[in-house]
Design an enzyme around this catalytic site. Structure first.
Site, PDB file in Angstrom:
ATOM      1  N   SER A   1       0.708  -1.237   0.212  1.00  0.00           N
ATOM      2  CA  SER A   1      -0.113  -0.106  -0.326  1.00  0.00           C
ATOM      3  C   SER A   1       0.811   1.199  -0.161  1.00  0.00           C
ATOM      4  O   SER A   1       1.686   1.490  -0.847  1.00  0.00           O
ATOM      5  CB  SER A   1      -0.816  -0.080   0.972  1.00  0.00           C
ATOM      6  OG  SER A   1      -2.195   0.831   1.023  1.00  0.00           O
TER       7      SER A   1
ATOM      8  N   ASP B   1      -9.706  -5.489  -4.276  1.00  0.00           N
ATOM      9  CA  ASP B   1      -8.745  -4.330  -3.729  1.00  0.00           C
ATOM     10  C   ASP B   1      -9.443  -3.060  -3.726  1.00  0.00           C
ATOM     11  O   ASP B   1     -10.146  -2.593  -4.811  1.00  0.00           O
ATOM     12  CB  ASP B   1      -7.532  -4.538  -4.525  1.00  0.00           C
ATOM     13  CG  ASP B   1      -6.354  -4.061  -3.528  1.00  0.00           C
ATOM     14  OD1 ASP B   1      -6.568  -2.831  -2.607  1.00  0.00           O
ATOM     15  OD2 ASP B   1      -5.190  -4.419  -3.575  1.00  0.00           O
TER      16      ASP B   1
ATOM     17  N   HIS C   1      -7.302  -6.247  -0.222  1.00  0.00           N
ATOM     18  CA  HIS C   1      -6.092  -5.280  -0.273  1.00  0.00           C
ATOM     19  C   HIS C   1      -4.928  -5.879   0.375  1.00  0.00           C
ATOM     20  O   HIS C   1      -3.937  -5.300   0.580  1.00  0.00           O
ATOM     21  CB  HIS C   1      -6.619  -3.999   0.561  1.00  0.00           C
ATOM     22  CG  HIS C   1      -5.702  -2.894   0.521  1.00  0.00           C
ATOM     23  ND1 HIS C   1      -4.921  -2.213  -0.683  1.00  0.00           N
ATOM     24  CD2 HIS C   1      -5.021  -2.232   1.639  1.00  0.00           C
ATOM     25  CE1 HIS C   1      -4.405  -1.408  -0.206  1.00  0.00           C
ATOM     26  NE2 HIS C   1      -4.253  -1.244   0.979  1.00  0.00           N
TER      27      HIS C   1
END
Length: 301
Positions: free
Chosen positions: A108, A248, A275
């Site tokens: 991320s 995601d 995610h």
């Protein structure tokens, strides 16, 4: 397995780190430096990646400054928290540990930080895994707005009403956010303990998250709102593996833009994940990552 911990000190800034494996062993393989997300989370939710060290490849975890076991500055002006701050921290940590060549795995925001580093073409970076990250904040915000629009009407309207009113601390808003998270952030049930530890740390001190991202995942209103690295990705020379989930919050559309801007990158879309594929589909995620690192090192399997 050898586990060592330490603190990198740079003036008033302190960064806690942990090394799983022996960086100094004669037979040590190229180490992996792991960058967590947020900004403002902790390394805990990525701690399962320590299994990468079982093959003799040391793994370096750290809590970025402002979060977890590292130093905090809860009262500092929001403008203090910048991409260059965290990029310097990362490069200083690598130098402090005496690491020459290395792989980097960023999840991320950690993947975005990894892209920033790779765009500088550092001499020691052998390869980069970018997990569940994007190249342009505007694209992410547009795409995630589409996910919110597709939520059940009561959940969607609760999110939109409280965001418009600025009442994002309201319990109804927080419950609606959790409904989104169950679909697009982590689909594991029950929620893994390591993720709960990270979320607990974020609830305790959300200074960095609020300054750089904002009150939620839905709109980037903080210092990252205009972040865009697409024009600099052509400079990247390291091997790059992109991993993301079909469900995601960083949608396939956002990841496709990143992939297109990275010449020669490889993209693996995991169908059953959102995610956090390292938690949702750990076997598949680790298989992809280990093979990628071995290939980058020229190791025959």
């Amino acid at each position: 397995m050898l586990i060592t911990e330490g603190v990198l000190e740079r003036g008033d800034l302190t960064t806690w780190y942990q090394v799983v494996g022996d960086l100094g062993a004669d037979d040590a393989r190229t180490p992996v430096v792991v960058c967590h997300g947020g900004p403002g989370l902790t390394h805990d939710y990525l701690s399962a990646l320590r299994v990468l060290a079982e093959s003799g490849r040391p793994v370096v975890f750290y809590d970025q400054f402002g979060s977890g076991r590292s130093g905090r500055l809860p009262g500092v002006d929001a403008g203090f928290w910048t991409v260059p701050l965290f990029l310097r921290e990362l490069t200083d940590l690598i130098a402090h540990l005496g690491i020459g060549e290395y792989h980097l795995l960023g999840h991320s925001w950690g993947g975005m930080l990894g892209l920033e580093l790779a765009a500088q073409v550092p001499a020691g970076l052998r390869s980069l895994v970018v997990a569940d990250a994007f190249a342009r904040s505007r694209t992410y915000s547009t795409e995630v707005a589409g996910l919110v629009a597709a939520l059940p009407e009561d959940v969607r309207s609760t999110i939109e009403r409280h965001e418009a009113a600025g009442s994002t601390s309201d319990p109804d808003y927080q419950e609606a956010v959790r409904a989104f998270y169950r679909l697009h952030v982590c689909r594991c049930r029950p929620v893994p303990d390591e993720l709960l530890r990270t979320l607990g740390a974020l609830a305790e001190d959300s200074t960095v998250y609020l300054a750089m991202a904002g009150p939620s995942e839905f709109r980037l209103t903080g210092n990252l709102r205009d972040w865009d690295i697409t024009g600099r990705l052509g400079a990247v020379t390291a091997d790059v593996l992109i991993v993301s989930g079909r469900h995601d919050e960083v949608t396939p559309g956002a990841v496709a833009e990143l992939h297109a801007a990275l010449p020669g990158s490889r993209w693996e879309l995991i169908e059953d994940a959102s995610h956090m594929p390292h938690l949702e589909t750990p076997g598949r995620f680790l298989e992809l990552v280990e093979k990628f690192f071995d290939d980058a090192d020229g190791v025959r399997r």
